[in-house]
Design an enzyme around this catalytic site. Structure first.
Site, PDB file in Angstrom:
ATOM      1  N   SER A   1       0.850  -1.191   0.000  1.00  0.00           N
ATOM      2  CA  SER A   1       0.000   0.000   0.000  1.00  0.00           C
ATOM      3  C   SER A   1       0.882   1.235   0.000  1.00  0.00           C
ATOM      4  O   SER A   1       2.052   1.181   0.394  1.00  0.00           O
ATOM      5  CB  SER A   1      -0.906   0.011   1.239  1.00  0.00           C
ATOM      6  OG  SER A   1      -1.580   1.248   1.372  1.00  0.00           O
TER       7      SER A   1
ATOM      8  N   TYR B   1      -2.829  -0.907  10.188  1.00  0.00           N
ATOM      9  CA  TYR B   1      -2.851  -1.107   8.733  1.00  0.00           C
ATOM     10  C   TYR B   1      -1.508  -0.744   8.112  1.00  0.00           C
ATOM     11  O   TYR B   1      -0.939  -1.518   7.332  1.00  0.00           O
ATOM     12  CB  TYR B   1      -3.969  -0.263   8.114  1.00  0.00           C
ATOM     13  CG  TYR B   1      -4.100  -0.444   6.620  1.00  0.00           C
ATOM     14  CD1 TYR B   1      -4.749  -1.562   6.094  1.00  0.00           C
ATOM     15  CD2 TYR B   1      -3.566   0.495   5.743  1.00  0.00           C
ATOM     16  CE1 TYR B   1      -4.860  -1.728   4.719  1.00  0.00           C
ATOM     17  CE2 TYR B   1      -3.674   0.332   4.374  1.00  0.00           C
ATOM     18  CZ  TYR B   1      -4.323  -0.784   3.864  1.00  0.00           C
ATOM     19  OH  TYR B   1      -4.429  -0.952   2.502  1.00  0.00           O
TER      20      TYR B   1
END
Length: 594
Positions: A464, A477
């Site tokens: 990401s 995350y």
């Protein structure tokens, strides 16, 4: 003396004063495929491919004149011309398949011969198809040279010089007596170790003991043919059969540019590129056998259809078809979003696709649509990537039923927003189980199979843009995705020597369904719903499509890229992480307003 192929039936075929050793595998009632070896090989170079084809075809291999168990012409000079090699092929074809044309496959000089067989008038009706691997037509090569010499440009001059450097061995083989002395002396003794080191050939008993004499005799292939054909190439060297061209990307002897404009000589041409070096019959037998089988099956179906047009094999289109057609690709998190788009992109390129997701119905739907898009085969599988045993069972099933995966895309992931203090231990476990351990399980199970197969492959891990940028609101995350990025870098270093590439894809804000299932810690359920709706709206306004991420995945595999930021914000955050860490840390303190 050469070893025999396990389970093969041998016969002798006499032609032109020599005796050819012919080996046969499989049911003689099935379509016949003839595998022709190159230099300085014997028919055993095809052993791994032949064993993979024998259940579906009548597989025939023969030692060309002067090699293996076949006898050599006397005198050697003038005994290896393409005309005499064509006589040998026709004698073998008449012996093993007198009533039906054969499917021809050639590697190296076997392919050089094959182009001759597929373009001369006297073989018409005896060949059903031709698969060429690492060996151009000498006539086409001659025309290629003439175009670049007569009408030079900087690009053409570079191609000419590049191939000239690759062809150093051709000049050496034209010298009198020296090649024979080298092969019967130190070069012949060291050649197996040279192949193992330079070509990563497995140490499995190949080359055979006849190598020194095979190579010494085979020098006359070059002396009897190369200069005469390159000086006066045939103007009518058009293939009268469908041709499949397989080009290894790392061939140190042949430039890929040699096959530019090949369609003018072979109108019914199918192209593939294959990760590997020159001796792909030994290093990539699985993929080679799969493409050969698919191509032959396509041509046989055409013949059975009484002239109906043959479908391209595989049914591929788009800019990636040449590279990914027929490959086996597994994508996790494939029921929607980036995973589904990636499965579709590989399907459009003609890859066989395994779509994996916890949502069984969604995975099956992705597989169904992938087949409609262009995948020659696609399957939906249900598995939770966080479950180690489930992933091990999946890997065993995929290997047994579909084969070893060529490209693995570890894409499954979940979203979690919240500060460290608001994130419970259970939240941490869940996000790490899916986002990190899911990737670890995929790499361990499928990556191990790739490594054990020894034929290379590629692993893509979805990280990401959050892997580059810390945030007070994405502690768990961002940590999971940063770990995926580092895992990918470590694994890339570990597997580089085995021909397995590893890429980390770092999207950004992409319009997918991840926001609708994301958790927001430290707030009520009602507030979670409001934030999900707000985030989904923002992602929708950004409207960056998952198809662009899928294209980045294919590009990463195609060019073996290590870290691939996708969206503009991902590129920007990576730049900040590398060159302006203070700005990055300042951004991390900002509390997002949702």
């Amino acid at each position: 003396m050469n070893r025999g192929l396990a389970g093969a039936r041998e016969r002798r075929v006499r032609t032109g004063g020599i005796e050819l050793c012919v080996a046969e595998l499989g049911d003689a009632a099935q379509p016949t495929v003839v595998l022709v070896h190159g230099y300085p090989d014997s028919k055993e170079v095809w052993e791994e491919v032949a064993l993979r084809l024998q259940d579906r075809f009548h597989v025939v291999l023969y030692d060309v004149r002067g090699c293996g168990r076949s006898t050599a012409p006397q005198p050697l000079r003038g005994g290896f011309t393409l005309e005499k090699l064509t006589d040998d092929f026709l004698a073998v074809a008449d012996a093993v398949s007198p009533d039906a044309p054969v499917h021809l496959v050639g590697h190296d000089w076997g392919s050089v011969q094959g182009w001759e067989f597929a373009t001369v008038a006297r073989t018409e009706g005896r060949i059903a198809s031709f698969t060429s691997v690492s060996g151009p037509s000498l006539d086409h090569f001659g025309h290629w040279l003439n175009r670049r010499i007569s009408r030079p440009t900087p690009r053409r001059a570079a191609q000419l010089l590049g191939q000239g450097a690759r062809s150093w061995y051709v000049y050496a083989l034209h010298t009198p007596r020296l090649p024979e002395a080298a092969w019967r002396g130190p070069l012949g003794a060291r050649w197996p170790r040279i192949l193992e080191r330079l070509e990563r050939l497995p140490a499995d008993g190949y080359p055979t003991a006849s190598l020194p004499s095979d190579a010494a005799h085979g020098a006359w292939l070059y002396r009897d043919n190369v200069r005469s054909r390159l000086r006066r190439p045939r103007p009518d060297a058009y293939a009268h059969v469908p041709v499949q061209l397989i080009v290894p990307t790392g061939d140190r002897y042949l430039s890929q540019h040699l096959y530019d404009d090949l369609e003018q000589w072979a109108p019914q041409l199918v192209r593939h590129t294959l990760e590997g070096q020159h001796w792909v019959p030994r290093t990539r037998p699985d993929q080679l056998a799969a493409w050969i089988a698919e191509f032959i099956t396509s041509q046989e179906s055409r013949a059975d259809g009484a002239g109906a047009p043959a479908a391209r094999t595989p049914a591929a289109k788009g800019p990636y078809a040449e590279r990914f057609g027929g490959r086996l690709v597994l994508v996790t998190g494939a029921a929607g979003g980036i995973g589904r788009a990636t499965a579709f992109a590989f399907a459009e390129a003609g890859a066989r696709v395994v779509a994996v997701d916890r949502d069984a119905e969604g995975a099956s739907r992705t597989a169904e649509l992938a087949r409609l898009i262009g995948a020659p085969a696609a399957w939906g599988e249900c598995a939770d990537v966080a479950d180690e045993q489930a992933m091990e069972k999946l890997a065993a099933k995929v290997a047994a039923e579909y084969g070893v995966v060529d490209v693995l895309v570890n894409n499954a992931g979940i979203g979690l927003s919240g500060t460290f203090m608001d994130t419970s231990a259970e939240d941490w476990r869940r996000v790490l189980d899916v986002n990190l351990w899911g990737v670890i399980h995929g790499c361990r199970t499928f990556g191990r199979q790739m490594a054990e197969r020894g034929q290379g492959g590629h692993i893509v891990n979805t990280a990401s843009a959050a892997a580059f940028q810390p945030s007070r609101a994405l502690a768990a995350y961002s940590t999971s995705k940063a770990a995926v990025l580092m895992l990918s870098e470590c694994l890339r270093a570990e597997l580089a020597g085995q021909g397995i590439g590893v890429s980390a894809i770092c999207p950004g804000i992409v319009n997918t369904g991840i926001t609708t299932a994301a958790r927001f810690t430290g707030v009520s359920e009602e507030e979670q719903q409001r934030r999900r709706a707000r985030t989904a709206k923002l992602y929708g306004l950004r409207n960056y499509p998952p198809e662009k991420v899928a294209d980045a995945v294919l590009q990463a595999v195609l060019h073996d890229r290590a870290v691939v930021p996708v969206t503009p914000e991902a590129h920007g955050l990576r730049f900040l992480s590398r060159f302006t860490p203070r700005v990055r840390r300042a951004l991390a303190r900002i509390e997002p307003k949702l």
